[in-house]
Scaffold this active site. Structure first.
Site, PDB file in Angstrom:
ATOM      1  N   ASN A 268       0.855  -1.181   0.000  1.00 47.82           N
ATOM      2  CA  ASN A 268       0.000   0.000   0.000  1.00 47.82           C
ATOM      3  C   ASN A 268       0.894   1.235   0.000  1.00 47.82           C
ATOM      4  O   ASN A 268       2.125   1.125  -0.004  1.00 47.82           O
ATOM      5  CB  ASN A 268      -0.978  -0.018   1.185  1.00 47.82           C
ATOM      6  CG  ASN A 268      -0.273  -0.061   2.533  1.00 47.82           C
ATOM      7  OD1 ASN A 268       0.816   0.492   2.708  1.00 47.82           O
ATOM      8  ND2 ASN A 268      -0.884  -0.723   3.503  1.00 47.82           N
ATOM      9  N   LYS A 269       0.293   2.403   0.005  1.00 42.46           N
ATOM     10  CA  LYS A 269       1.055   3.648  -0.101  1.00 42.46           C
ATOM     11  C   LYS A 269       2.076   3.788   1.035  1.00 42.46           C
ATOM     12  O   LYS A 269       3.237   4.134   0.812  1.00 42.46           O
ATOM     13  CB  LYS A 269       0.079   4.826  -0.081  1.00 42.46           C
ATOM     14  CG  LYS A 269       0.550   6.051  -0.813  1.00 42.46           C
ATOM     15  CD  LYS A 269      -0.576   7.074  -0.828  1.00 42.46           C
ATOM     16  CE  LYS A 269      -0.279   8.205  -1.778  1.00 42.46           C
ATOM     17  NZ  LYS A 269      -1.390   9.163  -1.828  1.00 42.46           N
TER      18      LYS A 269
ATOM     19  N   GLU B 177       3.416   1.430   2.961  1.00 46.38           N
ATOM     20  CA  GLU B 177       4.484   0.433   2.841  1.00 46.38           C
ATOM     21  C   GLU B 177       5.472   0.805   1.742  1.00 46.38           C
ATOM     22  O   GLU B 177       6.688   0.650   1.905  1.00 46.38           O
ATOM     23  CB  GLU B 177       3.873  -0.946   2.569  1.00 46.38           C
ATOM     24  CG  GLU B 177       3.106  -1.516   3.760  1.00 46.38           C
ATOM     25  CD  GLU B 177       2.183  -2.664   3.393  1.00 46.38           C
ATOM     26  OE1 GLU B 177       1.776  -3.397   4.307  1.00 46.38           O
ATOM     27  OE2 GLU B 177       1.851  -2.814   2.196  1.00 46.38           O
TER      28      GLU B 177
ATOM     29  N   ASP C  94      -6.044  -8.343   1.163  1.00 46.52           N
ATOM     30  CA  ASP C  94      -6.075  -9.794   0.925  1.00 46.52           C
ATOM     31  C   ASP C  94      -6.909 -10.120  -0.309  1.00 46.52           C
ATOM     32  O   ASP C  94      -6.554 -10.990  -1.113  1.00 46.52           O
ATOM     33  CB  ASP C  94      -6.664 -10.520   2.139  1.00 46.52           C
ATOM     34  CG  ASP C  94      -5.823 -10.348   3.397  1.00 46.52           C
ATOM     35  OD1 ASP C  94      -4.621 -10.089   3.262  1.00 46.52           O
ATOM     36  OD2 ASP C  94      -6.373 -10.480   4.501  1.00 46.52           O
TER      37      ASP C  94
END
EC number: 2.7.1.167
Length: 461
Positions: free
Chosen positions: A191-192, A194, A259
């Site tokens: 995601n952004k 991470e 997920d």
């Protein structure tokens, strides 16, 4: 595409941090006499598959033949996972299987209690050997990393190397700031937040997004580079940057959305689906999931249903709309028009308008209002038909019909953040400009107008 995919049953192998997500539903209606804290009276408990197990559940729900490989402890949570997942688990004595207990009250999460052991597993060689034994039978591999000690650098590198040698795609949901252990994978789905940590960038706005996503691809030898952008969708870099816009209508709980994204991507790549189309489908899956509460799986039937919009639900009175907007902390974009015969120019205009904020409201001139503005022969389509056509677009969140000649009263009532008009208003007074925080002018697509379409139809008669 959905019809084709719903008939496929690809064999997919998943390795990672398998967890148990427990939901304790409580009534919190009184304060403790012992201290100024809520008293939670347990009503029911709901044990679900979490982490890598939720990816497994999503893949199974999509129709895949899924097989789990992992390491669990000799505890109740480990037993629960073994009983509910098809696969093979190595048992490490004394290790705690991750167990997350979410305390829920009035559909809100008020507390989470975690039991886990995040140290690196002692069974790396055994897990690698088990993977080597099984891998040849599968069409795709998913590594679901929650930093709970299963996917160590040694394990990741060995698994990716083996799968790559067999031409089997490896998709990784990464964790932590060091992505080097995933080098050589087909794709990662950070995601952004991470991605920022891994890149050491301050932000991923504007040009930084393309620089960052390209750098991930190059630094870690990925086939595709992906960054999930929450409400902005999914960014993909293959040969160039592309954005698959998000499609969520209502967001209740983001738990498990990542997920679902990696599950759909794995299912699609296992069936040879083009990567950008796979990202679009992953967005639709995420939109279904965030409309539910907790870690839940998604099916192709649900994605099909999501695409069948109930038009009337998006057509609101101004009073209904105001009540809904008060419940949301969102940036509201407003535009208006007759939209009599919806054409390509309208579609591009509205799509661009949506990108300026979180919620796009279209103010639609009523039949009486259109007659006043355009003449007795208009509108061609009734206000309800026009409203339904607009509501059919996923980038339009709400449609509200107004009778007045201008939308001034409606804008004053709703008080949107951004008012959008066509670029032809550059030297004109924009009605409602003094009410909103910002006015944005958008260029129209050349050569498209309702009047021209009507003339063309008349000429052909």
């Amino acid at each position: 595409m959905l019809e084709f995919l719903s008939q496929q049953k690809p064999k997919i192998l998943i390795i990672g941090d398998f967890m148990v997500d427990n939901y304790t539903w409580c009534d919190c209606s009184r304060i403790s006499p012992e201290a100024p804290v809520l008293v939670a009276k347990t009503l029911k408990e709901d044990k679900r598959l979490g982490g890598a197990a939720n990816v497994y559940a999503n893949l199974k729900s999509l129709g895949a033949d899924v097989f789990a490989l992992g390491v669990v402890g000799d505890d109740e949570s480990g037993k629960f996972l073994q009983e509910n997942l098809k696969g093979e688990f190595l048992i490490q004595k004394g290790r705690k299987t991750p167990f997350k207990n979410r305390i829920m009250a009035h559909n809100q999460q008020v507390l989470r209690l975690d039991e886990e052991d995040t140290s690196e597993i002692l069974l790396e060689n055994e897990l690698i050997a088990l993977f080597d034994e099984k891998i040849k039978d599968f069409k795709a591999v998913v590594l679901s990393d929650y930093a709970k000690g299963i996917l160590t650098p040694k394990v990741c590198k060995a698994l990716i190397k083996k799968a790559k040698a067999l031409n089997i795609p490896v998709l990784v949901d990464p964790k932590g700031s060091d992505f080097s252990k995933y080098s050589g994978a087909t794709l990662l789905t950070p995601n952004k937040k991470e991605a920022l940590e891994a890149l050491k960038f301050e932000n991923l706005e504007g040009e930084n997004l393309e620089k960052g996503i390209k750098k991930l691809k190059e630094d870690f030898a990925l086939r595709y580079s992906i960054i999930t952008l929450s409400e902005a969708g999914i960014a993909l870099f293959d040969k160039s940057l592309k954005i698959a816009p998000a499609k969520a209508l209502e967001v209740y709980d983001v738990t498990g959305a990542g997920d679902s994204v990696i599950a759909v991507l794995a299912f699609c790549l296992a069936n040879g689906v083009e990567i950008f189309k796979a990202c679009e489908l992953a967005n639709e899956a995420a939109a279904v999931v965030v409309g539910k509460i907790g870690s839940v799986s998604v099916s192709f039937d649900e994605i099909k249903s999501f695409n069948r919009v109930d038009f009337e639900k998006k057509i609101k009175s101004k009073e209904e709309l105001l009540t809904l907007l008060k419940q949301k902390d969102k940036k509201i974009v407003f535009t208006n028009g007759c939209f009599d015969i919806v054409h390509f120019g309208h579609i591009k205009y509205l799509e661009k308008a949506k990108r300026l904020g979180d919620v796009l409201i279209v103010g639609l001139n009523s039949d009486a209002s259109v007659k006043k503005l355009k003449g007795e022969s208009r509108p061609v389509n009734s206000e309800f038909q026009r409203a339904c056509m607009l509501a059919a677009f996923y980038f339009v969140d709400f449609v509200v019909i107004f009778d007045e000649d201008t939308p001034l009263e409606l804008i004053s009532f709703l008080k949107p953040d951004i008012l959008v008009k066509g670029a032809d208003y550059k030297d004109k007074i924009v009605v409602g400009a003094d009410i909103v925080s910002k006015v944005e002018l958008i260029d129209f697509e050349e050569g498209f107008s309702t009047s021209k379409i009507i003339e063309k139809i008349k000429d052909k008669k």
